[in-house]
Design a protein around this motif. Structure first.
Motif, PDB file in Angstrom:
ATOM      1  N   LEU A 163       6.473   2.554 -16.440  1.00 39.89           N
ATOM      2  CA  LEU A 163       7.108   3.471 -15.499  1.00 39.89           C
ATOM      3  C   LEU A 163       6.373   3.461 -14.157  1.00 39.89           C
ATOM      4  N   THR A 164       5.061   3.378 -14.207  1.00 42.13           N
ATOM      5  CA  THR A 164       4.279   3.306 -12.971  1.00 42.13           C
ATOM      6  C   THR A 164       4.634   2.056 -12.177  1.00 42.13           C
ATOM      7  N   MET A 185       0.815  -1.208   0.000  1.00 42.27           N
ATOM      8  CA  MET A 185       0.000   0.000   0.000  1.00 42.27           C
ATOM      9  C   MET A 185       0.854   1.266   0.000  1.00 42.27           C
ATOM     10  N   VAL A 186       1.853   1.322   0.863  1.00 43.59           N
ATOM     11  CA  VAL A 186       2.668   2.541   0.974  1.00 43.59           C
ATOM     12  C   VAL A 186       3.540   2.734  -0.260  1.00 43.59           C
ATOM     13  N   SER A 187       4.090   1.644  -0.797  1.00 43.18           N
ATOM     14  CA  SER A 187       4.943   1.785  -1.980  1.00 43.18           C
ATOM     15  C   SER A 187       4.136   2.135  -3.219  1.00 43.18           C
ATOM     16  N   GLY A 188       2.854   1.908  -3.196  1.00 42.65           N
ATOM     17  CA  GLY A 188       2.033   2.260  -4.342  1.00 42.65           C
ATOM     18  C   GLY A 188       1.631   3.718  -4.394  1.00 42.65           C
ATOM     19  N   VAL A 189       1.855   4.451  -3.325  1.00 37.23           N
ATOM     20  CA  VAL A 189       1.443   5.862  -3.294  1.00 37.23           C
ATOM     21  C   VAL A 189       2.191   6.699  -4.340  1.00 37.23           C
ATOM     22  N   LEU A 229       7.656  -0.726  -7.775  1.00 33.34           N
ATOM     23  CA  LEU A 229       8.681  -1.671  -7.361  1.00 33.34           C
ATOM     24  C   LEU A 229       9.819  -0.958  -6.630  1.00 33.34           C
ATOM     25  N   ALA A 230      10.205   0.212  -7.124  1.00 34.58           N
ATOM     26  CA  ALA A 230      11.264   0.974  -6.458  1.00 34.58           C
ATOM     27  C   ALA A 230      10.842   1.372  -5.045  1.00 34.58           C
ATOM     28  N   GLY A 231       9.584   1.768  -4.893  1.00 33.68           N
ATOM     29  CA  GLY A 231       9.095   2.103  -3.556  1.00 33.68           C
ATOM     30  C   GLY A 231       9.133   0.905  -2.628  1.00 33.68           C
ATOM     31  N   ALA A 232       8.749  -0.250  -3.147  1.00 37.22           N
ATOM     32  CA  ALA A 232       8.794  -1.467  -2.317  1.00 37.22           C
ATOM     33  C   ALA A 232      10.223  -1.833  -1.947  1.00 37.22           C
TER      34      ALA A 232
END
Length: 106
Positions: free
Chosen positions: A79-80, A59-63, A85-88
């Protein structure tokens, strides 16, 4: 977004859920979130704690990915997905010492 693109994000989130240093905090606070009607076995509480952290990671990495998609209008799904993935991966960095320890590399 391709559904197969979510597999690496979920894999990273599972690793974070199992090895995160925040797992102990979620585990200790189980009287707050754990349903009273479920049996209070430590293994079950641990599994639910890891599931909570994995879900929070997704949830948080998807923001940032959602913000990017909203701003760009969904023009580039690759890119999205990469942003998600980078956030995760960024959220999983604190879990890396525990992963290395579990793999015997430390």
């Amino acid at each position: 977004m391709n559904r197969n693109a979510l597999v690496p994000i979920m894999a990273v989130a599972i690793v974070n859920g199992i090895f995160s240093p925040w797992l102990l905090a979620v585990f200790v606070l189980y009287p707050i979130w754990y349903p009273a009607w479920l049996p209070q076995y430590a293994q079950l509480v641990y599994m639910a704690s890891a599931l909570i952290l994995s879900t929070l990671t997704i949830m948080v990495s998807g923001v940032p990915a959602a913000i990017h998609e909203r701003i760009s209008g969904g023009a580039n799904p690759a890119l999205t997905t990469s942003l998600w993935l980078a956030g995760a991966l960024v959220l999983t960095v604190p879990a890396l010492p525990n992963v290395m320890l579990a793999l015997g590399l430390r």
